[in-house]
Write an enzyme that holds these catalytic residues in place. Structure first.
Site, PDB file in Angstrom:
ATOM      1  N   ARG A  55       7.463  14.373 -37.422  1.00 29.45           N
ATOM      2  CA  ARG A  55       7.956  15.735 -37.640  1.00 29.45           C
ATOM      3  C   ARG A  55       7.152  16.703 -36.791  1.00 29.45           C
ATOM      4  O   ARG A  55       6.124  16.357 -36.210  1.00 29.45           O
ATOM      5  CB  ARG A  55       7.883  16.113 -39.129  1.00 29.45           C
ATOM      6  CG  ARG A  55       6.488  15.851 -39.703  1.00 29.45           C
ATOM      7  CD  ARG A  55       6.078  16.810 -40.725  1.00 29.45           C
ATOM      8  NE  ARG A  55       5.996  18.157 -40.220  1.00 29.45           N
ATOM      9  CZ  ARG A  55       4.997  18.621 -39.471  1.00 29.45           C
ATOM     10  NH1 ARG A  55       3.994  17.851 -39.088  1.00 29.45           N
ATOM     11  NH2 ARG A  55       4.987  19.872 -39.074  1.00 29.45           N
ATOM     12  N   GLY A  56       7.657  17.969 -36.766  1.00 30.68           N
ATOM     13  CA  GLY A  56       7.083  18.959 -35.866  1.00 30.68           C
ATOM     14  C   GLY A  56       7.948  18.947 -34.617  1.00 30.68           C
ATOM     15  O   GLY A  56       8.226  17.872 -34.066  1.00 30.68           O
ATOM     16  N   ALA A  57       8.395  20.144 -34.198  1.00 26.24           N
ATOM     17  CA  ALA A  57       9.419  20.215 -33.144  1.00 26.24           C
ATOM     18  C   ALA A  57       9.067  19.413 -31.882  1.00 26.24           C
ATOM     19  O   ALA A  57       9.848  18.550 -31.451  1.00 26.24           O
ATOM     20  CB  ALA A  57       9.708  21.680 -32.824  1.00 26.24           C
ATOM     21  N   ARG A  98      18.349  15.796 -37.245  1.00 26.60           N
ATOM     22  CA  ARG A  98      17.892  17.088 -37.780  1.00 26.60           C
ATOM     23  C   ARG A  98      18.445  18.189 -36.869  1.00 26.60           C
ATOM     24  O   ARG A  98      18.406  18.048 -35.646  1.00 26.60           O
ATOM     25  CB  ARG A  98      16.347  17.174 -37.826  1.00 26.60           C
ATOM     26  CG  ARG A  98      15.719  16.216 -38.828  1.00 26.60           C
ATOM     27  CD  ARG A  98      14.240  16.525 -39.033  1.00 26.60           C
ATOM     28  NE  ARG A  98      14.053  17.636 -39.941  1.00 26.60           N
ATOM     29  CZ  ARG A  98      12.862  18.236 -40.144  1.00 26.60           C
ATOM     30  NH1 ARG A  98      11.803  17.823 -39.480  1.00 26.60           N
ATOM     31  NH2 ARG A  98      12.744  19.231 -40.999  1.00 26.60           N
ATOM     32  N   GLN A 205       3.384  20.250 -45.968  1.00 26.25           N
ATOM     33  CA  GLN A 205       2.809  19.972 -44.647  1.00 26.25           C
ATOM     34  C   GLN A 205       1.440  20.632 -44.485  1.00 26.25           C
ATOM     35  O   GLN A 205       0.571  20.104 -43.791  1.00 26.25           O
ATOM     36  CB  GLN A 205       3.747  20.470 -43.535  1.00 26.25           C
ATOM     37  CG  GLN A 205       5.020  19.654 -43.365  1.00 26.25           C
ATOM     38  CD  GLN A 205       6.173  20.201 -44.192  1.00 26.25           C
ATOM     39  OE1 GLN A 205       5.964  20.853 -45.215  1.00 26.25           O
ATOM     40  NE2 GLN A 205       7.396  19.933 -43.768  1.00 26.25           N
ATOM     41  N   ASP A 246      10.319  26.214 -34.442  1.00 24.84           N
ATOM     42  CA  ASP A 246      11.282  25.124 -34.238  1.00 24.84           C
ATOM     43  C   ASP A 246      12.383  25.526 -33.275  1.00 24.84           C
ATOM     44  O   ASP A 246      12.990  24.680 -32.624  1.00 24.84           O
ATOM     45  CB  ASP A 246      11.887  24.694 -35.572  1.00 24.84           C
ATOM     46  CG  ASP A 246      10.864  23.885 -36.359  1.00 24.84           C
ATOM     47  OD1 ASP A 246      10.029  24.518 -37.040  1.00 24.84           O
ATOM     48  OD2 ASP A 246      10.863  22.651 -36.239  1.00 24.84           O
ATOM     49  N   ASN A 256      11.201  28.833 -38.154  1.00 25.01           N
ATOM     50  CA  ASN A 256      10.054  27.964 -38.432  1.00 25.01           C
ATOM     51  C   ASN A 256      10.141  27.575 -39.914  1.00 25.01           C
ATOM     52  O   ASN A 256      11.035  28.026 -40.640  1.00 25.01           O
ATOM     53  CB  ASN A 256       8.739  28.672 -38.103  1.00 25.01           C
ATOM     54  CG  ASN A 256       7.559  27.717 -38.113  1.00 25.01           C
ATOM     55  OD1 ASN A 256       7.604  26.653 -37.497  1.00 25.01           O
ATOM     56  ND2 ASN A 256       6.499  28.063 -38.841  1.00 25.01           N
ATOM     57  N   LYS A 257       9.224  26.766 -40.350  1.00 24.54           N
ATOM     58  CA  LYS A 257       9.226  26.234 -41.716  1.00 24.54           C
ATOM     59  C   LYS A 257       9.519  27.313 -42.755  1.00 24.54           C
ATOM     60  O   LYS A 257       9.020  28.428 -42.653  1.00 24.54           O
ATOM     61  CB  LYS A 257       7.869  25.590 -41.985  1.00 24.54           C
ATOM     62  CG  LYS A 257       7.668  24.952 -43.339  1.00 24.54           C
ATOM     63  CD  LYS A 257       8.759  24.012 -43.766  1.00 24.54           C
ATOM     64  CE  LYS A 257       9.041  22.931 -42.731  1.00 24.54           C
ATOM     65  NZ  LYS A 257      10.352  22.246 -43.008  1.00 24.54           N
TER      66      LYS A 257
HETATM   67  O1  MRU Z   1      10.167  20.175 -41.290  1.00 22.84           O
HETATM   68  P1  MRU Z   1       9.045  20.069 -40.314  1.00 22.84           P
HETATM   69  O2  MRU Z   1       7.765  19.621 -40.937  1.00 22.84           O
HETATM   70  O3  MRU Z   1       9.414  19.258 -39.091  1.00 22.84           O
HETATM   71  O4  MRU Z   1       8.823  21.548 -39.823  1.00 22.84           O
HETATM   72  C1  MRU Z   1       7.869  21.791 -38.837  1.00 22.84           C
HETATM   73  C2  MRU Z   1       7.590  23.199 -38.562  1.00 22.84           C
HETATM   74  O5  MRU Z   1       8.224  24.083 -39.079  1.00 22.84           O
HETATM   75  C3  MRU Z   1       6.537  23.465 -37.539  1.00 22.84           C
HETATM   76  O6  MRU Z   1       5.895  24.652 -37.797  1.00 22.84           O
HETATM   77  C4  MRU Z   1       7.201  23.536 -36.165  1.00 22.84           C
HETATM   78  O7  MRU Z   1       7.957  22.378 -35.916  1.00 22.84           O
HETATM   79  C5  MRU Z   1       6.223  23.711 -35.082  1.00 22.84           C
HETATM   80  S1  MRU Z   1       5.350  22.234 -34.689  1.00 22.84           S
HETATM   81  C6  MRU Z   1       4.388  22.617 -33.390  1.00 22.84           C
END
Ligand code: MRU
Length: 357
Positions: A55-57, A98, A205, A246, A256-257
């Protein structure tokens, strides 16, 4: 998919060229266990992204690029056109795992474009070109995170308090990370920061990953529940908010999250600068504004039961579980990319980034 033994050195994504095998660390099992998964089938790759094992963009994009190369190796022999059609099908499938982080479709498009350019090569050479492209996307992210960390660090002073939400560290990217990059880089250089990590309900997270990464790096990190951000800001403990992204729309609106926009609203109230950090691969110039960003909605059981020993709500209670929200561009003090720090008006400063080369 098979579990591997615990290791001490954490590398979130690794393609072993000798074994021709893709490994990821299973982020859902951190911080308790460092378990690596070997992804072999398209379904395992899809599920790894969907279930947030990776996970994480940027990390999703890197994993998708290696996955597509691994799947290309499995395409039965046939004509170049048949090969390309199968590759597109595999890319579409991975891309459907996703919807919000644009790095996923960005990396897959980069891989497909490379395949199309070199389609006339003999199969083995074409596969090597695809491997090189995936490795390039990975190496490029390391370079981008390093540059983002330098730009972000230029905004911090020794002793600053920083609040972050979700996880935008090495696990979500490569090497330093984005939002955590300036903190980790500054710490390496002997600076001291005090970081407040939102736990980030419902998938934690911040608790599971951000505080783990910072604690291991020797950073002064304090874990707080999401609803405690206001009090630490009011206490004067936060000099800047650093978050990842994201998808950034052309006008600067940023997905973002879930919960990030609330942090930005609080920061505005307390006069604290709120910064978004991310590579240009997370900026979607084809998306005019936040209203056009697709927001993933996840299963209500993540709220009702996940991480609890027993359910904390009635099984039949209705839940609304959006995985992301959009922070209005007006709340953002700067968007920090590998090419520099963009300021408002973002419609102009973001467009200028893509005019540079
Ligand atoms: O659902 P996730 O854990 O993939 O969400 C991730 C985020 O929102 C991060 O802040 C984002 O991807 C940036 S990662 C450098």
């Amino acid at each position: 998919m098979s579990d591997m033994q615990q290791v001490t050195h954490v590398q979130n994504i690794h393609y072993d060229k000798v074994e021709e095998a893709l490994y990821i660390i299973d982020q859902t099992r951190l911080p308790g266990e460092e378990v690596f998964l070997r992804l072999e089938t398209a379904e395992e790759m899809y599920q790894a992204i969907k279930l947030l094992q990776v996970r994480g963009a940027p990390a999703i994009g890197i994993c998708a690029a290696y996955s597509l190369y691994a799947l290309a190796r499995q395409i039965p022999h046939g004509t170049a056109e048949e090969f390309y059609a199968s590759l597109c099908k595999a890319a579409d499938y991975l891309n459907s795992s996703r919807p919000t982080a644009v790095n996923l479709s960005w990396a897959l498009k980069e891989m497909l474009a490379e395949a199309k350019r070199q389609l006339e090569l003999p199969r083995e050479e074409l596969l090597e070109v695809l491997y090189a492209k995936a490795a390039d996307i990975h190496a490029d992210d390391i370079a981008k995170c390093t540059a983002i960390s330098e730009y972000g660090l230029s905004l911090l002073k020794d002793g600053d308090g920083i609040l972050t939400h979700c996880n935008a560290g090495p696990l979500a990217t490569s090497r330093y990370g984005t939002a955590l990059g300036p903190i980790l880089l500054g710490t390496e250089r002997g600076m001291h920061f005090r970081v407040f990590s939102d736990e980030t309900r419902p998938l934690l997270q911040g608790a599971r990953l951000t505080s783990y990464e910072l604690q291991r790096a020797g950073v002064d990190v304090t874990l707080i529940c999401d609803n405690m951000a206001s009090i630490v800001m009011k206490n004067g403990w936060v000099q800047a908010c650093f978050v990842g992204c994201d998808r950034v729309a052309a006008n600067g609106d940023t997905a973002n999250k879930i919960g990030t926009s609330g942090v930005a609203i609080l920061a505005k109230h307390y006069g604290i600068p709120f910064y978004v950090l991310g590579p240009t691969s997370t900026i979607d110039m084809n998306c005019p504004d936040g209203a056009h960003i697709p927001i993933e909605e996840r299963d209500g059981d993540e709220i009702r039961t996940m991480w609890y020993e027993k359910p904390m709500a009635l099984p039949e209670v209705k839940c609304y579980n959006p995985a992301f929200d959009v922070t209005d561009h007006e709340l953002i003090a700067g968007i920090i990319t590998e090419k520099g720090i963009c300021r408002a008006p973002y419609t102009e400063s973001l467009a200028a980034l893509f005019e540079k080369n």
